[in-house]
Each structure stands twice: as C-alpha cells, then as structure tokens.
Design an enzyme around this catalytic site. Structure first.
Site, PDB file in Angstrom:
ATOM      1  N   LYS A  19       0.853  -1.193   0.000  1.00 49.96           N
ATOM      2  CA  LYS A  19       0.000   0.000   0.000  1.00 49.96           C
ATOM      3  C   LYS A  19       0.884   1.238   0.000  1.00 49.96           C
ATOM      4  O   LYS A  19       1.996   1.221   0.509  1.00 49.96           O
ATOM      5  CB  LYS A  19      -0.907  -0.001   1.221  1.00 49.96           C
ATOM      6  CG  LYS A  19      -1.912  -1.130   1.165  1.00 49.96           C
ATOM      7  CD  LYS A  19      -2.785  -1.179   2.374  1.00 49.96           C
ATOM      8  CE  LYS A  19      -3.748  -2.355   2.190  1.00 49.96           C
ATOM      9  NZ  LYS A  19      -4.572  -2.602   3.331  1.00 49.96           N
ATOM     10  N   HIS A  47      -3.565   1.959   4.914  1.00 47.60           N
ATOM     11  CA  HIS A  47      -2.952   3.194   4.423  1.00 47.60           C
ATOM     12  C   HIS A  47      -2.700   4.160   5.577  1.00 47.60           C
ATOM     13  O   HIS A  47      -1.700   4.858   5.610  1.00 47.60           O
ATOM     14  CB  HIS A  47      -3.849   3.841   3.354  1.00 47.60           C
ATOM     15  CG  HIS A  47      -3.942   3.038   2.105  1.00 47.60           C
ATOM     16  ND1 HIS A  47      -4.959   2.122   1.900  1.00 47.60           N
ATOM     17  CD2 HIS A  47      -3.158   3.003   1.004  1.00 47.60           C
ATOM     18  CE1 HIS A  47      -4.790   1.563   0.717  1.00 47.60           C
ATOM     19  NE2 HIS A  47      -3.702   2.077   0.150  1.00 47.60           N
ATOM     20  N   SER A  88      -7.433   3.810  -1.618  1.00 44.24           N
ATOM     21  CA  SER A  88      -7.508   3.654  -0.168  1.00 44.24           C
ATOM     22  C   SER A  88      -8.953   3.841   0.252  1.00 44.24           C
ATOM     23  O   SER A  88      -9.581   4.827  -0.143  1.00 44.24           O
ATOM     24  CB  SER A  88      -6.632   4.706   0.506  1.00 44.24           C
ATOM     25  OG  SER A  88      -6.973   4.841   1.874  1.00 44.24           O
ATOM     26  N   GLY A  90      -9.891   4.632   3.176  1.00 45.10           N
ATOM     27  CA  GLY A  90      -9.929   5.760   4.112  1.00 45.10           C
ATOM     28  C   GLY A  90      -9.626   7.107   3.475  1.00 45.10           C
ATOM     29  O   GLY A  90     -10.225   8.117   3.828  1.00 45.10           O
TER      30      GLY A  90
END
Length: 120
Positions: A19, A47, A88, A90
């Site tokens: 990531k 992340h 991601s 988030g």
C-alpha cells in the site's frame, strides 16, 4: 522556510506489492511551497498506518501535511517495473499520474512505470 520541503525525498517505497499514500506537505502558512511525497511500505496493513508513521516526522520539521489519497504499488526492480493502481478506503484514490511522475524522477532507468484505476 520552503527549504524544509526541499531536502525531503519525493519517494520512499519498498520492493514487492504494498500500500502507498500520496502526501502534500508544506511549511506552516506557505501552501504555495507544497511538495508531494510518495510513501509505501510492505509493513503497512492499512494506508493510515503509513500516514501515522510519516506525519509526526513531518510535523517535527515544522511542516503541515495532508494525505491526498492512496492505492497500491507493485515494484519489481529486477524488471525495472512499477505499477500503481487501486485506492484507499480511508483516503480515496491518489492521483496515480502524479505518483508516476514522481516515481519516474526517482527511478529514471525504469522504462515501465504505469498506472491504472482498476483493482483494489
């Protein structure tokens, strides 16, 4: 003050599949001096783990930072190949084209640096 960003490496990534996040950093009150940073590590389960590791270091330097997105990278040095993809959950999808531009500067001998919005 803008020199605080100048010494930071644009790219710090591992080898393999991992990531990554794209960070915008700048000195307090100097957004026009922003610099984009790519950070990606195999140890990161999320992340946010990368951001949690990197942001305090940048803050100690007097920089304001913001994660502007994330994704995944496959880095194969023996083939001089990097592929950027995904997003991601988030932070959303990073600007993979901007990420690839930074990677091409860091790895000028690599002839295969690509990106795709496909995948997770």
């Amino acid at each position: 003050m803008a020199e605080k960003c100048d010494h930071l490496p644009d790219v710090d990534i591992d080898i393999g599949r991992f990531k990554y996040i794209l960070i915008r950093a700048h000195p307090h009150g100097q957004q026009e001096a922003s610099k984009y940073l790519v950070r990606g590590y195999q140890w990161a389960a999320f992340h946010g783990d990368i951001y949690d590791e990197v942001s305090p270091e940048l803050s100690k330097l007097g920089l304001v930072c913001e994660c502007v997105g994330g994704g995944r990278i496959i880095h194969v040095p023996e083939q001089k190949k990097i592929h950027v993809f995904g997003y991601s959950q988030g932070y959303g999808r990073a600007d993979h084209a901007k990420t690839c531009d930074l990677l091409k500067t860091k790895f000028p001998a690599y002839k295969d640096i690509t990106w795709s919005d496909e995948g997770y």
